[in-house]
Write a protein that holds these residues in place. Structure first.
Motif, PDB file in Angstrom:
ATOM      1  N   LEU A   1       0.816  -1.210   0.000  1.00 42.19           N
ATOM      2  CA  LEU A   1       0.000   0.000   0.000  1.00 42.19           C
ATOM      3  C   LEU A   1       0.849   1.260   0.000  1.00 42.19           C
ATOM      4  O   LEU A   1       0.410   2.308  -0.512  1.00 42.19           O
TER       5      LEU A   1
ATOM      6  N   PRO B   1       1.382   2.839  -3.975  1.00 40.78           N
ATOM      7  CA  PRO B   1       0.100   2.655  -4.686  1.00 40.78           C
ATOM      8  C   PRO B   1       0.228   2.646  -6.202  1.00 40.78           C
ATOM      9  O   PRO B   1      -0.538   1.961  -6.883  1.00 40.78           O
TER      10      PRO B   1
ATOM     11  N   LEU C   1     -10.078  -0.447   1.823  1.00 40.82           N
ATOM     12  CA  LEU C   1      -8.966  -0.317   2.769  1.00 40.82           C
ATOM     13  C   LEU C   1      -9.542  -0.628   4.150  1.00 40.82           C
ATOM     14  O   LEU C   1      -9.731   0.259   4.980  1.00 40.82           O
TER      15      LEU C   1
ATOM     16  N   LEU D   1      -5.153   0.643   7.083  1.00 36.52           N
ATOM     17  CA  LEU D   1      -4.401   1.903   7.128  1.00 36.52           C
ATOM     18  C   LEU D   1      -3.721   2.142   8.468  1.00 36.52           C
ATOM     19  O   LEU D   1      -2.739   2.884   8.534  1.00 36.52           O
TER      20      LEU D   1
ATOM     21  N   PRO E   1      -0.291   8.243   4.961  1.00 34.56           N
ATOM     22  CA  PRO E   1      -1.470   7.541   4.430  1.00 34.56           C
ATOM     23  C   PRO E   1      -2.404   8.433   3.622  1.00 34.56           C
ATOM     24  O   PRO E   1      -3.039   7.984   2.674  1.00 34.56           O
TER      25      PRO E   1
ATOM     26  N   ILE F   1      -3.732   7.565  -0.190  1.00 36.04           N
ATOM     27  CA  ILE F   1      -5.122   7.541  -0.649  1.00 36.04           C
ATOM     28  C   ILE F   1      -5.328   8.530  -1.789  1.00 36.04           C
ATOM     29  O   ILE F   1      -6.059   8.247  -2.751  1.00 36.04           O
TER      30      ILE F   1
ATOM     31  N   LEU G   1      -4.328   6.956  -4.991  1.00 36.59           N
ATOM     32  CA  LEU G   1      -5.349   6.007  -5.432  1.00 36.59           C
ATOM     33  C   LEU G   1      -6.558   6.756  -5.991  1.00 36.59           C
ATOM     34  O   LEU G   1      -7.068   6.430  -7.068  1.00 36.59           O
ATOM     35  N   ARG G   2      -6.991   7.756  -5.252  1.00 37.25           N
ATOM     36  CA  ARG G   2      -8.185   8.529  -5.646  1.00 37.25           C
ATOM     37  C   ARG G   2      -8.010   9.159  -7.022  1.00 37.25           C
ATOM     38  O   ARG G   2      -8.920   9.132  -7.857  1.00 37.25           O
TER      39      ARG G   2
ATOM     40  N   LEU H   1     -14.618   4.632  -1.882  1.00 35.55           N
ATOM     41  CA  LEU H   1     -13.613   4.169  -0.922  1.00 35.55           C
ATOM     42  C   LEU H   1     -14.331   3.590   0.284  1.00 35.55           C
ATOM     43  O   LEU H   1     -15.153   4.261   0.910  1.00 35.55           O
TER      44      LEU H   1
ATOM     45  N   LEU I   1     -13.585   2.107   3.979  1.00 42.66           N
ATOM     46  CA  LEU I   1     -12.448   2.232   4.902  1.00 42.66           C
ATOM     47  C   LEU I   1     -12.877   1.962   6.325  1.00 42.66           C
ATOM     48  O   LEU I   1     -13.950   2.396   6.757  1.00 42.66           O
TER      49      LEU I   1
ATOM     50  N   HIS J   1     -10.744   1.785  10.398  1.00 41.47           N
ATOM     51  CA  HIS J   1      -9.465   2.141  11.029  1.00 41.47           C
ATOM     52  C   HIS J   1      -9.634   2.093  12.541  1.00 41.47           C
ATOM     53  O   HIS J   1     -10.626   2.578  13.084  1.00 41.47           O
TER      54      HIS J   1
ATOM     55  N   LEU K   1      -8.606  11.282   6.061  1.00 43.32           N
ATOM     56  CA  LEU K   1      -8.244  10.297   5.044  1.00 43.32           C
ATOM     57  C   LEU K   1      -9.270  10.266   3.903  1.00 43.32           C
ATOM     58  O   LEU K   1      -8.989   9.748   2.825  1.00 43.32           O
TER      59      LEU K   1
END
Length: 273
Positions: free
Chosen positions: A132, A135, A158, A162, A171, A175, A178-179, A188, A190, A192, A227
């Motif tokens: 990760l 990416p 995710l 993370l 992090p 992201i 990726l975005r 997304l 997620l 955490h 995030l």
């Protein structure tokens, strides 16, 4: 994975492994004595860990089902997938659409070996090695590109991963990379861990992971909220695991008759069209 069984080449059975510990919380058998011992240390300070692991899987299931039902997304990339267990992403997705595409990504040799063995005959599904923290390497993987069409919306998962990135790993920037590769309408999913409640116990649990294959960084709600920068959080927003669109199987999560403390936050974000 009984203790007397031969250890596969390249597998470290002397250090607790975060994926195998999670497998133990979920009642799986793919773990060694060292993993069970470390997990039991966590359970001493956070006895709710087993229930939280189950709630985390239940959140993932509900989030996937929502994304498929409400948006029509049929492409999923699960990064930091962990050891296969009941209720895997491809099982949830293919129950609704057998033609949907799923890519599992992990950098743990234990996870990769198990996933590839289980998924070798599963259509429209593949497992790739990826970190990760890098990416772009994940996104450019040719096996992933064979299945995923980035001109169409994609759901990135995710889930409980993370917190294994330190602040130095940035992090938020991970992201963002990726975005920026995703089409409008992408999502997304997620979750955490946090220390917002029972901070001392959370720190004790995190200390166990510092001696394992991956340490944990506990973050507060606002840090986790950040995030989702660039995503529109869909209702109900960033909440406890069992508060994200609960169904009859998760309407109220308890442990020994008391409501579960907030060890996790979770949410689903959408890139605006």
């Amino acid at each position: 994975m009984p203790d007397e069984a031969p250890v596969p080449p390249g597998i470290d059975a002397s250090t607790p492994n975060a994926a195998r510990m999670y497998n133990y919380y979920l009642g799986g058998k793919d773990n060694f004595a060292v993993d069970r011992a470390a997990a039991e240390q966590v359970l001493k300070v956070a006895p709710e860990a087993r229930e939280l692991a189950r709630q985390n899987r239940a959140f993932m299931r509900r989030a996937i089902q929502h994304v498929m039902a409400e948006t029509g997304i049929r492409q999923f990339i699960d990064i930091g997938t962990g050891l296969p267990t009941e209720g895997n992403v491809h099982e949830i997705v293919h129950a609704r659409d057998p033609d949907a595409a799923i890519v599992y990504v992990d950098n743990d040799p234990v996870v990769l070996a198990h996933a590839r063995a289980i998924l070798s005959r599963t259509p429209r599904t593949t497992t790739i090695r990826g970190d990760l923290r890098r990416p772009i390497d994940i996104l450019n993987n040719p096996e992933l590109r064979d299945l995923i069409d980035f001109s169409q919306p994609v759901a990135i998962l995710l889930v409980a991963v993370l917190h294994f990135l330190t602040d130095d790993d940035k992090p938020g920037e991970v992201i963002a990379r990726l975005r920026d590769s995703l089409a409008p309408g992408s999502h997304l999913i997620l979750s955490h861990v946090t220390a917002d409640e029972r901070a001392y116990a959370a720190q004790q649990g995190a200390a166990v992971y510092r001696k394992a294959s991956a340490s944990i960084t506990l973050r507060h709600r606002q840090q986790i909220m950040e995030l989702f920068d660039g995503f529109e959080l869909i209702p109900p927003g960033l909440v406890k695991l069992h508060d994200w669109r609960p169904d009859e199987d998760s309407a109220f999560a308890t442990y020994r008759g008391r409501e579960l403390p907030t060890w996790f936050y979770c949410g689903v974000g959408r890139i605006r069209d």
